[in-house]
Every structure is written in C-alpha cells, then in structure tokens.
Design an enzyme around this catalytic site. Structure first.
Site, PDB file in Angstrom:
ATOM      1  N   HIS A 185       3.848  -1.387   8.244  1.00 20.83           N
ATOM      2  CA  HIS A 185       2.596  -2.140   7.683  1.00 20.83           C
ATOM      3  C   HIS A 185       3.179  -2.875   6.323  1.00 20.83           C
ATOM      4  CE1 HIS A 185      -0.048  -0.042  10.521  1.00 20.83           C
ATOM      5  NE2 HIS A 185       0.533   0.669  10.251  1.00 20.83           N
ATOM      6  N   TRP A 188       0.974  -0.998   0.025  1.00 25.84           N
ATOM      7  CA  TRP A 188       0.099   0.056   0.156  1.00 25.84           C
ATOM      8  C   TRP A 188       0.923   1.353  -0.051  1.00 25.84           C
ATOM      9  CZ3 TRP A 188      -5.544  -0.464   0.678  1.00 25.84           C
ATOM     10  CH2 TRP A 188      -6.151   0.814   0.502  1.00 25.84           C
ATOM     11  N   GLU A 238      -3.064  -8.395   8.880  1.00 26.06           N
ATOM     12  CA  GLU A 238      -3.148  -8.230   7.641  1.00 26.06           C
ATOM     13  C   GLU A 238      -2.377  -9.017   6.812  1.00 26.06           C
ATOM     14  OE1 GLU A 238      -5.905  -4.128   7.782  1.00 26.06           O
ATOM     15  OE2 GLU A 238      -3.648  -4.078   7.777  1.00 26.06           O
ATOM     16  N   HIS A 264     -11.742  -0.643  10.815  1.00 26.72           N
ATOM     17  CA  HIS A 264     -10.568  -0.338  11.607  1.00 26.72           C
ATOM     18  C   HIS A 264     -11.024   0.286  13.002  1.00 26.72           C
ATOM     19  CE1 HIS A 264      -8.114  -1.689   8.101  1.00 26.72           C
ATOM     20  NE2 HIS A 264      -7.108  -1.530   8.938  1.00 26.72           N
ATOM     21  N   HIS A 317      -2.756   2.546  15.897  1.00 21.16           N
ATOM     22  CA  HIS A 317      -2.646   2.848  14.264  1.00 21.16           C
ATOM     23  C   HIS A 317      -4.052   3.919  14.064  1.00 21.16           C
ATOM     24  CE1 HIS A 317      -2.542   2.448  10.016  1.00 21.16           C
ATOM     25  NE2 HIS A 317      -3.221   1.523   9.802  1.00 21.16           N
ATOM     26  N   ASP A 359      -1.736  -4.665  12.908  1.00 17.07           N
ATOM     27  CA  ASP A 359      -2.167  -3.157  13.105  1.00 17.07           C
ATOM     28  C   ASP A 359      -2.550  -2.937  14.808  1.00 17.07           C
ATOM     29  OD1 ASP A 359      -2.254  -2.715  10.624  1.00 17.07           O
ATOM     30  OD2 ASP A 359      -4.250  -2.180  10.505  1.00 17.07           O
ATOM     31  N   HIS A 406       1.662  -8.033   8.506  1.00 19.61           N
ATOM     32  CA  HIS A 406       1.758  -7.148   9.572  1.00 19.61           C
ATOM     33  C   HIS A 406       0.525  -7.149  10.559  1.00 19.61           C
ATOM     34  CE1 HIS A 406      -0.507  -4.715   6.578  1.00 19.61           C
ATOM     35  NE2 HIS A 406      -1.000  -4.017   7.547  1.00 19.61           N
TER      36      HIS A 406
END
Length: 212
Positions: free
Chosen positions: A45, A17, A173, A161, A55, A51, A49
């Site tokens: 990330h 991303w 993720e 999230h 975050h 979160d 990874h």
C-alpha cells in the site's frame, strides 16, 4: 491527447502509513560492478495504490485477480474541494456522479496533506453512507487523494473500507489530483501483479483526448 500522471513518486522520505520505503544498493558501477542494482523494501500500500477486496475480507479477490475492466476505462474526477470533513450523500447528489463506474474525488487533500511527508491529523474522507450510496449506484472503482479513503474519525472501524471492499468495489488511494481539472477522463490504473496480495502500488494516469 493530454496525459495526467496521478502517481506519487516513491522514495524513502515520502508520505506513508507506517514504515517508510527503504532502498539498498546491491550493485553499483561506482563500486566496480557491472551495473547499478537496487533492492527496495516497501509495502503493498505504498504511494498511489489499489486496495483489493482481500484487504478487508478473508477469501475475497486478491489484487492479481481483480478485473482490469474496473481499472481501465472512462472515469470522472469530481470537484470536492469545497468539502471540509467527509464527503456525504448530499455531496454526491450535488456532483451528479450517478451512473459513473469509476469516480475519483479531488479534495483539498491534493494541495495540502498529500504534499506533506507525515500523516495529517485530519483529511477529507468518504462517509460510510456515501460509500453505500456509490455501491448502490453500481460503482466499480472509487479513488481519493490521500493515504486512505476512510474518514479520519473512523480509522478504528474502517466502515467505508468494509462497505466498498465487501461489495467488490476497488479503492484507489493516494491519487495526486492537484493538477487535474475536474471532468471526464480515461483512467489507466495498473497495479503490480502481486500474487494473492491485499493490494498493490500502481502507476495510474488519466487521459484527456482531443474531440474527434
């Protein structure tokens, strides 16, 4: 005992991303140095990874202070390969995930978008309502097989999230579940101990032990 490595390899051309990882050769035997040394530029990330609540919530728990008890222990890999769009509350009910502390969703992402080098226009995510249902059921970690657990239609508001991390639920993720049959496992997920960070790349494995 069977071990499934659900960690994506990290390299400069990987699915990412935003800015992809960069590698610099600092020292090399080929150039007459005493050893081979590389320097990596990558985000917290990157690849597979976790979160942390920090975050999306200022002042919340950073990755170096999250509980290892949430990251290591019994987990269920749930077959959601029939889902086209977002995982719903009805999907959770049909899968029977009630009472599970660590839930990993195997979707069509694993065999498709996760294997590409660029972000797909759409993927299977978790609906905000399903996220809230998991929270109400006492889940501690939720994982999915793509860049984000968020619905591809909600990456402007990040509802799932906000719900999960706001409740202290960890998000795993980019878990590569393509070769993992649905079922019960032991999860070992150890993100790097980046001080006060919002998340961290991790090595994650699932263990299937032979019956005693």
């Amino acid at each position: 005992m069977e071990i499934f490595d659900i960690t994506l390899p990290i390299h400069p051309e990987m699915l990412h991303w935003g800015r992809k990882p960069e590698v610099e050769i600092v020292e090399s035997l080929a150039n007459g140095d005493a050893s081979n040394v590389t320097r990596w530029r990558l985000g917290a990330h990157t690849g597979t990874h976790v979160d942390a609540p920090a975050h999306f919530v200022d002042g919340a728990t950073p990755i170096d202070k999250v509980s290892l008890h949430s990251l290591v222990g019994p987990a269920i890999v749930v077959d959601m390969t029939h889902v086209t769009g977002d995982i719903t509350v009805e999907d959770l009910t049909a899968a029977g995930v009630s009472g599970q502390r660590r839930v990993l969703f195997k979707t069509t992402n694993s065999g498709g978008p996760l294997k590409e080098t660029d972000r797909a226009p759409s993927w299977v995510g978790l609906s905000p309502a399903a996220a809230k249902a998991l929270i109400d059921d006492g889940v501690e970690l939720v994982g999915i097989d793509y860049l984000t657990i968020e619905s591809h239609t909600l990456t402007d508001t990040w509802d799932a999230h906000h719900a999960l991390l706001g409740a202290g639920v960890l998000i795993l993720e980019n878990a590569d579940l393509d070769a993992v049959p649905p079922g019960d496992y032991e999860l070992v997920c150890l993100p790097a101990k980046l001080v006060d960070a919002d998340g961290s790349f991790t090595r994650a494995i699932l263990i299937k032990r032979d019956p005693a």
